[in-house]
Design a protein around this motif. Structure first.
Motif, PDB file in Angstrom:
ATOM      1  N   SER A 100       6.934   4.517  46.459  1.00  0.00           N
ATOM      2  CA  SER A 100       8.340   4.295  46.189  1.00  0.00           C
ATOM      3  C   SER A 100       8.606   2.807  46.407  1.00  0.00           C
ATOM      4  O   SER A 100       8.193   2.212  47.292  1.00  0.00           O
ATOM      5  N   ILE A 119       6.095   6.753  41.456  1.00  0.00           N
ATOM      6  CA  ILE A 119       7.012   6.082  41.730  1.00  0.00           C
ATOM      7  C   ILE A 119       8.212   6.917  41.929  1.00  0.00           C
ATOM      8  O   ILE A 119       9.064   6.753  40.841  1.00  0.00           O
ATOM      9  N   PHE A 134      12.006   3.779  40.934  1.00  0.00           N
ATOM     10  CA  PHE A 134      11.438   2.738  40.192  1.00  0.00           C
ATOM     11  C   PHE A 134      12.162   1.550  40.218  1.00  0.00           C
ATOM     12  O   PHE A 134      13.205   1.292  39.950  1.00  0.00           O
ATOM     13  N   SER A 179       7.601   8.937  37.568  1.00  0.00           N
ATOM     14  CA  SER A 179       9.030   8.636  38.403  1.00  0.00           C
ATOM     15  C   SER A 179      10.062   9.567  38.192  1.00  0.00           C
ATOM     16  O   SER A 179       9.661  10.610  37.664  1.00  0.00           O
ATOM     17  N   ILE A 181      14.387   8.138  35.936  1.00  0.00           N
ATOM     18  CA  ILE A 181      14.212   6.716  35.657  1.00  0.00           C
ATOM     19  C   ILE A 181      15.229   6.068  34.491  1.00  0.00           C
ATOM     20  O   ILE A 181      15.336   4.856  34.537  1.00  0.00           O
ATOM     21  N   CYS A 200       9.176  11.486  33.644  1.00  0.00           N
ATOM     22  CA  CYS A 200      10.378  11.229  34.294  1.00  0.00           C
ATOM     23  C   CYS A 200      10.571  12.714  34.763  1.00  0.00           C
ATOM     24  O   CYS A 200      11.085  13.788  33.827  1.00  0.00           O
TER      25      CYS A 200
END
Length: 267
Positions: free
Chosen positions: A55, A86, A89, A130, A133, A153
């Motif tokens: 992260s 992630i 992001f 992610s 995002i 996402c």
């Protein structure tokens, strides 16, 4: 596959490891005296699919650099495929700075998120996962990667609605609040989803309140006199200024008296 974690959020990485029953790989992450990242991955990565969980929360630049070096290290070690997971992001708020040309009143649009995406691509990432995002109504970071780097996402609206409608013990009336203009569209979707979730719960409860399965009509009549009330409100800057010191004006006319409030932000 190999599952590796940066220092951005080791708790998330540990939880993911437990859920998929794959142990976290070994890695040594330290700092040299001048602050540079000292990264070593002793595990064999050649020919394997490497998932890097990192992260990019504060300290953002430290987290970004760690992730870039982890990807580069895995690529040089012969990894067959590298997926960067992630949760936050870095630099996704790419509209924070838009310098204005005083001559033409035009804006020089910049995007830190796009630059970060290009860095990930250059060092060798194959795919990215992610969370939230894309800011509703604004740019789509997926466009910043080439077609060869898929971006998945996870949108959390329904996840939070499910949690709030089943675990948070919220009661009508409710007010869903957008704390800024950027969160308005997301908050509106949240309000609609929350209304649907609670309506379904109320309908199920009315169908069999007395437990005999006959959908007691007397209970329905009483319930219909107290309809589900989920309102919408938003805050907007009421004066010039920047940062957290500027004054905010509440729009929407919703009353907060006796209401449960849900604030839907974009972070």
């Amino acid at each position: 596959l190999v599952l590796l974690s940066g220092s951005g959020n080791p708790i998330i990485a540990k939880r993911v490891s437990e859920l998929i029953d794959v142990p976290l790989g070994n890695r040594t992450l330290a700092r040299f005296a001048d602050g540079e990242v000292n990264l070593k991955i002793p595990d064999e990565l050649r020919g394997k699919h490497v998932y890097l969980i990192q992260s990019c929360a504060a300290p953002v630049n430290e987290s970004v650099m760690e992730l870039l070096l982890m990807i580069s290290c895995a690529r040089r070690a012969g990894a067959k495929r590298i997926t960067a997971v992630i949760p936050y992001f870095g630099y996704k708020h790419h509209r924070r700075y838009s310098p204005v040309s005083s001559k033409h009143q035009s804006r020089f649009l910049t995007s830190g998120a796009m630059d970060f995406a290009k860095m990930l691509e250059v060092v060798g990432v194959d795919s990215v996962v992610s969370v939230d995002i894309q800011r509703p109504g604004q740019g789509q970071e997926a466009c910043y990667f080439s077609a060869s780097v898929p971006l998945e996402c996870v949108v959390t609206t329904n996840l939070f609605v499910t949690y709030l409608s089943t675990k948070a013990n919220l009661r009508s009336p409710m007010v869903v609040v957008a704390p800024n203009a950027e969160s308005l569209q997301k908050a509106k979707k949240f309000q609609i989803a929350l209304h649907s979730a609670f309506s379904a719960q109320h309908a199920a409860a009315e169908d069999d309140t007395d437990g005999d399965g006959d959908g007691n009509s007397e209970v329905r009549s009483e319930s219909s006199s107290n309809p589900l009330d989920i309102r919408m409100a938003a805050f907007f800057p009421s004066s010039t200024g920047s940062g957290y010191g500027r004054k905010l004006e509440l729009l929407g006319g919703a009353s907060f008296v006796g209401a449960d409030v849900v604030i839907v932000d974009d972070i």
